[in-house]
Design a protein around this motif. Sequence first.
Motif, PDB file in Angstrom:
ATOM      1  N   ALA A  18       0.655  -6.279  -4.574  1.00  0.00           N
ATOM      2  CA  ALA A  18       2.044  -6.589  -4.117  1.00  0.00           C
ATOM      3  C   ALA A  18       1.928  -5.262  -3.384  1.00  0.00           C
ATOM      4  O   ALA A  18       2.248  -4.916  -2.126  1.00  0.00           O
ATOM      5  CB  ALA A  18       2.879  -7.028  -4.473  1.00  0.00           C
ATOM      6  N   HIS A  19       1.365  -4.282  -4.212  1.00  0.00           N
ATOM      7  CA  HIS A  19       2.367  -3.191  -3.840  1.00  0.00           C
ATOM      8  C   HIS A  19       0.810  -2.554  -2.863  1.00  0.00           C
ATOM      9  O   HIS A  19       1.233  -1.693  -1.743  1.00  0.00           O
ATOM     10  CB  HIS A  19       1.999  -1.627  -5.180  1.00  0.00           C
ATOM     11  CG  HIS A  19       3.243  -1.859  -5.685  1.00  0.00           C
ATOM     12  ND1 HIS A  19       3.078  -0.987  -6.631  1.00  0.00           N
ATOM     13  CD2 HIS A  19       4.335  -2.501  -5.468  1.00  0.00           C
ATOM     14  CE1 HIS A  19       4.034  -1.327  -7.455  1.00  0.00           C
ATOM     15  NE2 HIS A  19       5.349  -1.566  -6.729  1.00  0.00           N
ATOM     16  N   LEU A 169      -9.462   4.606   0.320  1.00  0.00           N
ATOM     17  CA  LEU A 169      -8.195   4.363  -0.877  1.00  0.00           C
ATOM     18  C   LEU A 169      -8.109   5.830  -1.866  1.00  0.00           C
ATOM     19  O   LEU A 169      -9.166   5.303  -2.587  1.00  0.00           O
ATOM     20  CB  LEU A 169      -7.634   2.959  -1.542  1.00  0.00           C
ATOM     21  CG  LEU A 169      -6.350   2.593  -2.239  1.00  0.00           C
ATOM     22  CD1 LEU A 169      -5.410   2.970  -1.898  1.00  0.00           C
ATOM     23  CD2 LEU A 169      -6.680   1.475  -2.959  1.00  0.00           C
ATOM     24  N   LEU A 170      -7.206   6.384  -1.959  1.00  0.00           N
ATOM     25  CA  LEU A 170      -6.945   7.423  -2.138  1.00  0.00           C
ATOM     26  C   LEU A 170      -5.967   7.097  -3.850  1.00  0.00           C
ATOM     27  O   LEU A 170      -4.656   7.159  -3.518  1.00  0.00           O
ATOM     28  CB  LEU A 170      -6.532   8.913  -1.970  1.00  0.00           C
ATOM     29  CG  LEU A 170      -7.636   9.195  -1.349  1.00  0.00           C
ATOM     30  CD1 LEU A 170      -7.122  11.038  -0.346  1.00  0.00           C
ATOM     31  CD2 LEU A 170      -9.275   9.003  -2.115  1.00  0.00           C
ATOM     32  N   LEU A 171      -6.208   6.377  -4.825  1.00  0.00           N
ATOM     33  CA  LEU A 171      -5.582   5.254  -5.803  1.00  0.00           C
ATOM     34  C   LEU A 171      -4.907   6.864  -7.192  1.00  0.00           C
ATOM     35  O   LEU A 171      -5.636   6.842  -8.330  1.00  0.00           O
ATOM     36  CB  LEU A 171      -5.911   4.504  -6.249  1.00  0.00           C
ATOM     37  CG  LEU A 171      -4.602   3.791  -6.901  1.00  0.00           C
ATOM     38  CD1 LEU A 171      -3.944   2.873  -6.525  1.00  0.00           C
ATOM     39  CD2 LEU A 171      -5.976   2.121  -7.415  1.00  0.00           C
ATOM     40  N   GLY A 172      -4.137   7.671  -7.080  1.00  0.00           N
ATOM     41  CA  GLY A 172      -3.509   8.328  -8.183  1.00  0.00           C
ATOM     42  C   GLY A 172      -4.419   9.815  -7.543  1.00  0.00           C
ATOM     43  O   GLY A 172      -4.724  10.787  -8.795  1.00  0.00           O
ATOM     44  N   VAL A 173      -5.251   9.586  -6.593  1.00  0.00           N
ATOM     45  CA  VAL A 173      -5.649  11.198  -6.390  1.00  0.00           C
ATOM     46  C   VAL A 173      -5.439  11.826  -5.281  1.00  0.00           C
ATOM     47  O   VAL A 173      -4.784  11.081  -4.529  1.00  0.00           O
ATOM     48  CB  VAL A 173      -7.017  11.275  -6.898  1.00  0.00           C
ATOM     49  CG1 VAL A 173      -7.434  10.958  -7.736  1.00  0.00           C
ATOM     50  CG2 VAL A 173      -7.764  10.003  -5.961  1.00  0.00           C
ATOM     51  N   VAL A 237       0.685   5.926   3.249  1.00  0.00           N
ATOM     52  CA  VAL A 237       1.447   6.623   1.882  1.00  0.00           C
ATOM     53  C   VAL A 237       2.155   5.859   1.205  1.00  0.00           C
ATOM     54  O   VAL A 237       3.105   5.818   1.617  1.00  0.00           O
ATOM     55  CB  VAL A 237       2.024   7.722   1.307  1.00  0.00           C
ATOM     56  CG1 VAL A 237       1.788   8.454   0.301  1.00  0.00           C
ATOM     57  CG2 VAL A 237       1.286   9.227   2.454  1.00  0.00           C
ATOM     58  N   GLY A 238       2.205   5.270   0.043  1.00  0.00           N
ATOM     59  CA  GLY A 238       2.906   4.328  -0.788  1.00  0.00           C
ATOM     60  C   GLY A 238       2.414   3.701  -2.164  1.00  0.00           C
ATOM     61  O   GLY A 238       1.777   4.952  -2.783  1.00  0.00           O
ATOM     62  N   ALA A 239       3.716   3.746  -2.674  1.00  0.00           N
ATOM     63  CA  ALA A 239       3.526   3.744  -4.083  1.00  0.00           C
ATOM     64  C   ALA A 239       2.711   2.554  -4.459  1.00  0.00           C
ATOM     65  O   ALA A 239       2.636   1.263  -3.937  1.00  0.00           O
ATOM     66  CB  ALA A 239       5.080   3.227  -4.819  1.00  0.00           C
ATOM     67  N   VAL A 240       1.917   2.662  -5.410  1.00  0.00           N
ATOM     68  CA  VAL A 240       1.953   1.985  -6.083  1.00  0.00           C
ATOM     69  C   VAL A 240       1.382   2.361  -7.820  1.00  0.00           C
ATOM     70  O   VAL A 240       0.494   2.901  -8.816  1.00  0.00           O
ATOM     71  CB  VAL A 240       0.144   2.023  -5.913  1.00  0.00           C
ATOM     72  CG1 VAL A 240      -1.336   1.219  -6.858  1.00  0.00           C
ATOM     73  CG2 VAL A 240      -0.603   1.415  -4.530  1.00  0.00           C
TER      74      VAL A 240
END
Length: 270
Positions: A18-19, A169-173, A237-240
Amino acid sequence: MIATPAPARPHTRASLAAHLHDLGVRPGGVLLVHAALRPLGFVCGGPQAVVLALRDVLGPDGTLVVPTHTPENSDPAGWNNPPVPADWWPVIRAELPGFDPALTPSRFMGTLAEQVRTWPGALRSDHPQVSFAALGPAAGRIVADHTLTDMLGEGSPLARLHDLDADVLLLGVDHGSNTSLHLAEYRWPAAPRARVGAAVLTGDGGREWVWWDDVDLDESDFARLGADFEATAAVRVGAVGDGTGRLMRQRAAVDFAVEWLARNRRTEEA
């Protein structure tokens, strides 16, 4: 000591999907992911759940791509984390196992990359230092014919992703981990060159050490480059989970970076 409060609920495959959907991951698209999973917080199922969530959002027509680089398969004379004694260098060059796409693990790209690399049906390019793995309909086209020289340039999966109008997608980086920006270095005429080496397999089942000339890769200013790119409003930019995801079109990032490098690196050299 004050304990850090736990999140109200654990993150799951469904909640992460969903995120990712809200962030703008495109169903049926091609997505290159760079990830550190610790910033996401507790995920029920760990890396497996994250891969499943990504594939849920991409759907059956989408393709997931990750870097599965092996920087330890390189000239030991350049190692600095940690360095090794000079009298070890000939031994390492003579004995380091040749890169095998099926067997050689990716030790420094994170658990998500290794999860994708070992996923049933994943394909991997055969570059001894900067391979990529992919899952989905476009995987074969992306990883095929990865050239030894100009390893992140026009003969690389990065250029195939550019052809396919992929997303990153940069996820947590942050942007310092955005490998696609190296493609801009190859499209920047002033990029310096360096001698590069690695252990490769030979056709007769043996191995050998090979040398080649390539761009001297430099990501030291990628965080600043990325911040300037974000200032153009081209990055979502958003929350995952508990972390932050940054989603962008790869073409837009690379094209911006080519111009940025021409302005900023030449200014610094002058």
